[in-house]
Structures are given as C-alpha cells and as structure tokens.
Scaffold this active site. Structure first.
Site, mmCIF file in Angstrom:
data_model
loop_
_atom_site.group_PDB
_atom_site.id
_atom_site.type_symbol
_atom_site.label_atom_id
_atom_site.label_comp_id
_atom_site.label_asym_id
_atom_site.label_seq_id
_atom_site.Cartn_x
_atom_site.Cartn_y
_atom_site.Cartn_z
ATOM 1 N N ASP A 169 56.811 21.222 -19.510
ATOM 2 C CA ASP A 169 57.995 22.038 -19.228
ATOM 3 C C ASP A 169 58.513 22.818 -20.434
ATOM 4 O O ASP A 169 58.601 22.310 -21.538
ATOM 5 C CB ASP A 169 59.132 21.174 -18.687
ATOM 6 C CG ASP A 169 60.322 22.029 -18.299
ATOM 7 O OD1 ASP A 169 60.109 23.045 -17.623
ATOM 8 O OD2 ASP A 169 61.446 21.697 -18.690
ATOM 9 N N ASN A 195 65.690 30.332 -18.023
ATOM 10 C CA ASN A 195 64.274 30.532 -17.740
ATOM 11 C C ASN A 195 63.821 29.540 -16.675
ATOM 12 O O ASN A 195 63.952 28.338 -16.892
ATOM 13 C CB ASN A 195 63.471 30.308 -19.026
ATOM 14 C CG ASN A 195 62.036 30.785 -18.896
ATOM 15 O OD1 ASN A 195 61.723 31.539 -17.999
ATOM 16 N ND2 ASN A 195 61.185 30.317 -19.776
ATOM 17 N N HIS A 228 64.943 16.780 -13.292
ATOM 18 C CA HIS A 228 64.673 17.788 -14.340
ATOM 19 C C HIS A 228 65.847 17.874 -15.319
ATOM 20 O O HIS A 228 66.814 18.601 -15.089
ATOM 21 C CB HIS A 228 64.410 19.151 -13.707
ATOM 22 C CG HIS A 228 63.772 20.118 -14.649
ATOM 23 N ND1 HIS A 228 62.816 21.025 -14.274
ATOM 24 C CD2 HIS A 228 63.940 20.305 -15.984
ATOM 25 C CE1 HIS A 228 62.431 21.738 -15.319
ATOM 26 N NE2 HIS A 228 63.116 21.318 -16.381
ATOM 27 N N HIS A 260 66.940 17.781 -19.685
ATOM 28 C CA HIS A 260 66.565 17.787 -21.107
ATOM 29 C C HIS A 260 67.595 16.966 -21.867
ATOM 30 O O HIS A 260 68.761 17.345 -21.927
ATOM 31 C CB HIS A 260 66.510 19.218 -21.645
ATOM 32 C CG HIS A 260 65.479 20.052 -20.948
ATOM 33 N ND1 HIS A 260 64.161 20.090 -21.366
ATOM 34 C CD2 HIS A 260 65.553 20.833 -19.839
ATOM 35 C CE1 HIS A 260 63.477 20.886 -20.537
ATOM 36 N NE2 HIS A 260 64.295 21.340 -19.610
ATOM 37 N N ASP A 291 67.732 21.138 -14.164
ATOM 38 C CA ASP A 291 67.194 21.724 -15.404
ATOM 39 C C ASP A 291 68.286 21.735 -16.474
ATOM 40 O O ASP A 291 68.428 22.708 -17.228
ATOM 41 C CB ASP A 291 66.620 23.130 -15.176
ATOM 42 C CG ASP A 291 65.777 23.618 -16.360
ATOM 43 O OD1 ASP A 291 65.557 22.830 -17.309
ATOM 44 O OD2 ASP A 291 65.359 24.787 -16.342
#
Lengths: 321, 428
Positions: B156, B282, B64, B66, B309
């Site tokens: 996502d 979040n 996960h 970004h 994340d």
C-alpha cells in the site's frame, strides 16, 4: 480617458492579484486603464513618480525568471517603491526552511506587498491565506500568470482598439502553460473567443470546459480567420517526457510560419510571451515581421505591473501628468 | 469483567437481526442474549451499560489504517492510533506496512503486535508488505509473516505494477490462502500526479491522476486473480469504471473484494479547489458520477466494505504548497459519524452500514468478530445515532488533524467501545 480616470480613482476591490479567474471585467478594465494612464511615465525623460514612496515590495522569485522579475522591479522603481529580491537559491529555503516560514520571516519586517513566482500551482493562494501583505502572483506552476495576461490584453487593446468579439488562437503547450490559462480567462470576460491548438499530448483533459476554449486539430485551423495569434514557448525538456518527438517535427507541425499566417485576418497580430525558441514554435521572419507585437508586449509589461502595484496599494490619485 | 448491555437496539448484520436485545458479555465472549429484560436473572454483571435509545452493533473493523509506528511517531503512534480507533467505534484495525522500517519481516509484525498489546484500544491486525522494502522486486516471507500474525499482504502506497511479480504473489499466496490487497495505481500513468485528471485539475494547473491508471491495474489483476483462483482485494476504489470491472468479475465468480473510503463516498474534486491540502489524497477525489457509482456499489454489495485509509500527517506535510503536501486524510474518528449520515440520507440501511463497517471487513480479512451471536467475541460498539455535532479535528484522539470534513454536521457517534469484553472507550 476621462472615463478611465474615473474608474482608476475607484478602489480596486481585491486585496491580492492571484489570478484572472475571479476578476470581473470592470476589474480588468480598471487595471488596463490605469496602465494606460501610467504608461506616460515611462515615456518621460525622468521616468519616476513618488506614488509608492515609502512602500516596500518583496519580489520572491522561487523559480527562475529574468523578464518578469526585471519588469516588476522596473515598475516598482518607477513608482518609487522600495524593493528587495529573494530567490530560491541562496535563500533560507535552500537550507530547508518552508515557504511559509520564509515568507512569514520576511513579513515580520513589515513589507507592504509580496510578488511571488513559484513552480507550484496555488503557492500564491496558500501564502495569501497566511500573510497580511498584498500578494501578487507572478506565475504559479501551470496555473496562472495574471500580469502576463493583462499585458497581453493591453497589447491587444492597443492594436485592435478592443478586447471584445475577437478570435484569438493560442498555440503550443497548453497543458503546462499558465499564460494560456490566464489569457483564456481574461478574453472570455470580454466575449472574445479562444481557440487552442498544439500536439494532443499538450492539450489537457477537459480544457474546453475548464477554460471555455475550442480545441482545433491543426495550427492552420486555429489560425484561420484569427485576429490574434499567440504562440507559446515550447520547453525542450518536454521532449524528454515524450510529449513530442523532436524540435524538427515540432517546427514542421506546430510552428508558426509566414505561410500559415496567411490564413489569419489581414490585420492579425502575432504575440509570444517569451522567451522565444526561434525556428521552433515561431519562424524568425514571423517573430520579426510586421505583424509581430512581441516587443510591445514587453513594454506594456512594465505599465501593467505599475498599475497592479498602484491599485493594490490603494493609492487614491493618479500622478499628475 | 462481566458486562450487561441493556435496552439497546441490536443490529447484527451477520444474522440480519435488527431488534431490541439485551446482551451479556463474559470471558471475552457474548455469553447470552435475550429480548429486553429477559436475560437469565442468575447472570451477575460487574457493570451495566444502559443502551436505551442506542444501537448495539458488532465492533467496527477498519481494514485500512496507517498507524505510522515505527518510524513516524510524530504523525501517529500505535497507542494514539488504537485509542483513536476505539473513540471512533472501531474494535479492530488492519495497519498497512508503509512504516520505517516497513513491515516486511516477522520482527516488525511482532513489534507491532507487542506494542498494541500494551494499549487500551482497538485490536490490531498487521498487513505485511508483499515485497521486501515495498520495492516491488522480491516477495516477503508470506508463511513466516502469517505465522507471526499478519492477516494479509499489500505494498500500500505503492502499486505492485510488475505483472509477472504480481502473478507470482497471487500464486504464492494461494499456498496459504492468503489475501493480497492492491493499491491500484499504474505508476507510469500517474507520474507527479496531484489531482483527478479532468476539468478542475486542468483549470487549477494540477497534474492529472486519470481514472484509467486505477482501472488498468484492476482489470489486469482481476484477470490474473480469475486465472489463478486467488483472493484479491481492491483498496480504496475511486472510479466508476473500477466499480464496473469489480461487478463483472464478481458475476464471473472471481474471488474479489473491495473497499471504499468515506471521503470518496462524500467528496468530489471540488474539495481541492483553493488548493486545500486536506483534500489531497491518493487515489484522488473524483467526479460526481464516480461518487454516485461508489454509493450504488456499496449499497448493492459490489463494494464490500467501508475502510478509512486513515492517513495521519502533521502540519509539516500539510501546511505547505499543494504540490509538495503529502497525500492522505484521517478517518478513524469520522467514518462512523459520516456512515450514520449515509443512513440518515437513506443511502444505506442501518443493517447494511454495519455490514460494511464490521461484518464484511471481518469476512474479507478472515478474522474473528463482525457478529454478535452467543459465542462470538465480545467486541461491540454502542452508537448514539441521535447525537448531532460538528466534526472538530481539535477534539480527535488521533495525532492527525488532516481532514476536509472539519465543521461537517453529522448525526451521531460511538459512545462506548468494548473489545474482548473490556470497555476501552466510553464517551464522558
């Protein structure tokens, strides 16, 4: 009063006024005593002293407000401070500048204090971390409105002679109310007990622990035996968010009427931070009734804000009477 | 490059192995393994990594991340993100599709893979969007995207809240035995939500993000996944209630997997006190009993993986009012150090730590790696478990500095990262 003056001469131990939470009882007493001492000025023919002459205060109101802004401006003028006002619309923020940039640009012009009203909780705390001026919170989001709680306290003290061991009902939209939060923190410092009531959609989770209050099931239960009944403004846009079905229902179930007020102590006072929705959260005859101290709150607002400005400026002596 | 990794303690959870071992890497694979000093003398290495006092583990896999490219290259690029991953000990990352444009068709997936091919860093496994534009309306071309290199599907950042569409997505994914990863957040229960709904948010005047908004979606999804016998993965589990739902579903044989982030394992909503935007994330940081339940779930296997994340933002999104700040915390360069702290605090054994950081993510994504037996890919990480330091965001390779862990004391870190038999990171 001699004792009050003693305390007022002591140095206020905070650089900013960001909230009631974090203040000690003696800090609140110092502000209220100073406000009482300064209140005399507003009763004179010439309502102005030189105390803050040469000091510059910026009133940064990024959220609409008439009452609080005017109250601060009047307090500043009576202390002879220079002040400038900036507002969200028409400011550089409307052109895409960040809040911090806006304030840092203003700070480059060397003001002494910044009074900030902002729709985001914590905005004054954020600014206080990055500015060297004194920051005064004039209302941040749903968080705190410390000068409102202080003027409410001054009003209660005048009416009741004390802030201790009172039963205070705060009724209405607790969830979105910075007034409720600041008042609950303040009253707790003095050992007074706060009950809250309102539609369950507007009673936030964990409020008992967060604010040290008791949640009542009905307005009648909250008002029962109260020394002070504080009604909160209901904002019509909450109706659109399905927090309550209609004005009519709100007035029927959560509005303060003369009838309900009979359950309070015989000498109970009724307060409202304004602006009021007459006939919704408060019946007109209650708002204008003999128990109402609502206009007294407004008058005390100027004195309390003078006291806060004065103490944060670190001025060493009270103006001579 | 032929590499000998000598004198290390080999921790290979896939085999339950935790013993001193030498490894010989050749042609991108583990070519030989032997007790210390016992490798075949005929094996000639181009270089030797002396791992004395260190742990040699299968390369970490973060499912996960970004990477922000295309579209937000000022926050992170494929280059900076994959190098940051390598510096943090990761040999592969799965990147989420919430880029601009989103990864919702083959051209974007191919672009990511092409760009990643030029980087000396971790491998990348693109996760494609479930719906076109991540708008929750129409399914993307799962078959074409998988062929182009996507390893799974997620919207996502957005929850796929439409029950009918989610059912179709799970069903359609079965045609390819593809994995759906859900960001579980009922949108109507979290309108303008800023922090965990509870005592602290009430006091701070922050709109609440209740646990039930996550649990309601997970409960529904688990029922659908069970009904359709589909593969379903819960992203960034944050609440004790979600843990219970997953535990019960696993007991019933539903094909569910789950991840937890380091910040949910370490922090509670106390971190947002003072309106620290670096703790705005979040799903939000919750309460102590959630944190304890997440740790228990990671230990007992209810939660399969640690995933970061990793969500880099610039000061533009973080040095502003809390309400307006972006959600997200960077994690690529802090996950392993914080994981080692879990081992030091006896929350996890070393074997379980690297199972959650490597073996399990490989299994969840159906990708190679996550194990270091002969014949497996030469993706490995050399960890110095005794290299105490304080987390310093200014030293990150990532362009993102947004972490609430600045100044945290951690016991160790990755000192070398090998991907496909090439050293892509080495601590100088």
């Amino acid at each position: 009063m001699a004792e009050g003056n003693e305390e007022a001469r002591a140095v206020f131990p905070h650089k900013h006024l960001l909230g009631i939470e974090g203040l000690a009882r003696r800090d609140v007493e110092m502000i209220l005593d100073t406000a009482d001492a300064l209140r005399g000025i507003t009763l004179r023919r010439i309502k102005k002293v030189q105390t803050l002459r040469g000091r510059m205060v910026v009133n940064a109101f990024f959220e609409n407000s008439t009452r609080t802004r005017v109250s601060f401006e009047m307090a500043e003028k009576r202390l002879s401070a220079d002040s400038v006002n900036i507002q969200a619309s028409g400011s550089a923020m409307a052109k895409g500048e960040t809040l911090l940039d806006t304030l840092q640009n203003i700070e480059a012009m060397r003001p002494d204090m910044v009074v900030i009203r902002h729709s985001c909780s914590g905005a004054p705390h954020f600014l206080a971390r990055h500015l060297s001026s004194n920051v005064i919170n004039a209302g941040d989001g749903h968080h705190e409105h410390p000068t409102q709680a202080l003027l409410d306290a001054l009003t209660i003290r005048h009416a009741k002679g004390t802030l201790e061991r009172l039963e205070v009902a705060i009724c209405g939209d607790i969830m979105h109310s910075r007034v409720a939060r600041s008042n609950a923190h303040l009253l707790r410092l003095f050992g007074s007990r706060v009950r809250v009531a309102g539609p369950q959609t507007m009673i936030p989770r964990g409020v008992e622990e967060a604010l040290g209050v008791r949640v009542c099931r009905s307005l009648a239960e909250a008002v029962e035996g109260a020394d002070v009944v504080m009604m909160l403004r209901i904002q019509k846009e909450r109706m659109g968010a399905d927090l309550f079905p209609s004005d009519r229902e709100y007035a029927r179930c959560f509005g303060l009427t003369r009838d309900l007020l009979r359950g309070a102590k015989p000498d109970a006072i009724v307060m409202h931070p304004g602006p009021m929705n007459r006939g919704v959260e408060i019946a007109p005859d209650v708002a204008d009734g003999e128990r109402s101290v609502i206009l007294g709150q407004v008058e005390n607002g100027v004195a309390v804000r003078m006291a806060v400005l004065y103490l944060l400026a670190g001025a060493s002596e009270l103006p001579a009477e | 490059m032929r590499i000998e990794v000598r004198n290390g303690r080999l921790i290979d959870p896939a085999r339950g192995m935790d013993e001193p071992r030498d490894l010989f890497l050749a042609e991108g694979k583990v070519a030989a393994e032997a007790p210390p000093g016992r490798l075949d003398r005929s094996l000639q290495a181009d270089r030797v990594i002396d791992a004395k006092g260190r742990w040699v583990v299968p390369g970490l896999i973060d499912l996960h991340v970004h990477l922000r490219e295309p579209g937000e290259e000022y926050k992170e690029t494929i280059d900076s993100g994959l190098r940051a991953a390598a510096a943090g000990g990761f040999t592969a990352v799965a990147c989420m599709p919430n880029t601009t444009p989103p990864n919702d068709d083959r051209s974007v997936t191919e672009r990511i893979l092409r760009q990643a091919g030029r980087v000396r860093g971790a491998r990348v496994y693109p996760v494609a969007a479930i719906t076109v534009g991540r708008e929750g309306k129409h399914l993307t071309e799962f078959g074409d995207l998988l062929e182009a290199g996507a390893v799974g599907f997620s919207d996502d950042g957005h929850c796929l809240a439409d029950a009918g569409l989610f059912r179709r997505a799970l069903e359609y994914a079965r045609s390819f035995d593809a994995l759906l990863l859900q960001h579980a957040q009922e949108p109507r229960l979290t309108v303008d939500a800023l922090a965990h709904e509870g005592t602290r948010a009430t006091r701070l005047g922050l709109r609440g993000w209740p646990r039930v908004a996550e649990e309601a979606i997970v409960a529904r999804d688990l029922l659908l996944a069970g009904y359709l016998d589909a593969r379903y993965h819960v992203q960034h589990v944050s609440s004790a209630g979600t843990v219970e739902l997953i535990r019960a579903a696993k007991a019933r044989g539903i094909r569910v997997t789950a991840e937890v982030t380091p910040h949910h394992l370490w922090l509670t909503d106390a971190a947002v006190e003072d309106y620290d935007t670096n703790a705005k994330v979040n799903p939000p940081l919750r309460e102590e009993h959630d944190r304890a339940a997440l740790r228990d779930a990671l230990r007992d296997g209810t939660i399969d993986c640690i995933a970061t994340d990793h969500a880099p933002h610039s000061v533009l999104e973080k040095k502003i009012e809390f309400d307006r700040a972006a959600f997200g915390i960077v994690g690529l360069e802090t996950a392993l150090p914080l994981g080692l702290k879990l081992v030091r605090d006896r929350v996890l054994t070393p074997l379980r730590l690297f199972e959650t950081l490597s073996t399990a993510p490989a299994r969840v994504l159906h990708v190679p790696g996550g194990r270091l037996a002969v014949g497996d890919p030469a993706d490995l990480t050399v960890v110095d478990p005794e290299r105490p330091h304080r987390i310093d965001p200014d030293a990150f390779v990532s362009l993102g500095r947004n972490t609430p862990f600045a100044g945290y004391e951690v016991p160790g870190r990755a000192v070398a990262t090998v991907v496909g038999g090439e050293v892509v990171f080495e601590l100088s």
